[in-house]
Design a protein around this motif. Sequence first.
Motif, PDB file in Angstrom:
ATOM      1  N   TYR A  68      35.529  43.838  30.072  1.00  0.00           N
ATOM      2  CA  TYR A  68      36.325  43.370  31.291  1.00  0.00           C
ATOM      3  C   TYR A  68      35.251  43.034  32.273  1.00  0.00           C
ATOM      4  N   GLY A  70      34.152  42.297  35.987  1.00  0.00           N
ATOM      5  CA  GLY A  70      34.404  42.350  37.452  1.00  0.00           C
ATOM      6  C   GLY A  70      35.480  43.444  37.503  1.00  0.00           C
ATOM      7  N   THR A  76      43.051  46.929  38.319  1.00  0.00           N
ATOM      8  CA  THR A  76      43.741  46.320  37.098  1.00  0.00           C
ATOM      9  C   THR A  76      43.094  46.875  35.500  1.00  0.00           C
ATOM     10  N   GLU A  93      30.988  46.241  35.764  1.00  0.00           N
ATOM     11  CA  GLU A  93      30.775  46.058  37.212  1.00  0.00           C
ATOM     12  C   GLU A  93      29.224  46.245  37.665  1.00  0.00           C
ATOM     13  N   ASP A 118      25.134  43.624  34.954  1.00  0.00           N
ATOM     14  CA  ASP A 118      25.337  42.234  35.558  1.00  0.00           C
ATOM     15  C   ASP A 118      25.876  41.264  34.409  1.00  0.00           C
ATOM     16  N   ALA A 119      27.061  40.792  34.554  1.00  0.00           N
ATOM     17  CA  ALA A 119      27.707  40.026  33.655  1.00  0.00           C
ATOM     18  C   ALA A 119      26.776  38.779  33.310  1.00  0.00           C
ATOM     19  N   ASP A 137      37.009  38.236  35.688  1.00  0.00           N
ATOM     20  CA  ASP A 137      37.244  38.089  36.866  1.00  0.00           C
ATOM     21  C   ASP A 137      36.347  38.522  38.243  1.00  0.00           C
ATOM     22  N   GLN A 140      32.939  34.129  40.762  1.00  0.00           N
ATOM     23  CA  GLN A 140      31.413  33.719  41.111  1.00  0.00           C
ATOM     24  C   GLN A 140      31.721  31.976  40.713  1.00  0.00           C
TER      25      GLN A 140
END
Length: 213
Positions: A68, A70, A76, A93, A118-119, A137, A140
Amino acid sequence: MRQLFGRVFMDGKNIYTVNSVSGTKIYGERLIRKDREYREWDPTRSKLAAAILNGAKTEIGENSIILYLGASTGTTVSHVSDIIQKGLVYALEFSDTVFHSLLKLTEKRNNIAPLFADARKPENYRWLEECDIVYCDIAQPDQTEIAIRNCIFLKKGGYLFLAIKSQSIDVTKKPEYVYEQEKDKLEKAGFTVIETINLEPYEHDHAMIIARK
Ligand SMILES: C[S@@+](CC[C@H](N)C(=O)[O-])C[C@H]1O[C@@H](n2cnc3c(N)ncnc32)[C@H](O)[C@@H]1O
């Protein structure tokens, strides 16, 4: 209560998940006690709830492993945790202010693995196992590209859930144009788009694209 799938239920117009941690609220939601305890799931605060209420057909299974992106404070994620009782959600996150609340959530829920990362840099968490679902989600402008890169963790046949906020991508274009544009990017990257769900009236100018690898 009418079962939608697994641990997700409806009563009238409201949607609920079965509460995995009885008596505990996460964001001020209502708890309903019937045969067991249900947590109301607010579709104005969760795009996943909005997508399900607007007819998303792709279900999340009880054993799912989910990445997941974000997670924020875990609004959620907490409902995902209710749904995947025997699975695991890696809740990623990068903002330390919200990560604190996310950590608190994991104290009582052992199927959430918090990931401070960091995604944009999936190479920093390359040890991750294969996932059934990548949920993105992060609001960006380049989030579709980021989601695609994170699908190195998605197993073949797994699902990508991509929440699109059209204003974050291009304020000058109509939302429907932006949804099509992001859908094209996924198809060019080899995904099959299963459904695009408009999230009105719960979230303006948002859609959830669900695609398969
Ligand atoms: C719209 S909020 C997410 C809300 C959450 N998904 C929910 O439904 O409860 C977007 C979140 O993505 C996070 N974010 C944005 N860019 C990120 C990145 N590159 N890596 C990790 N998190 C990111 C933000 O800090 C923010 O908490």
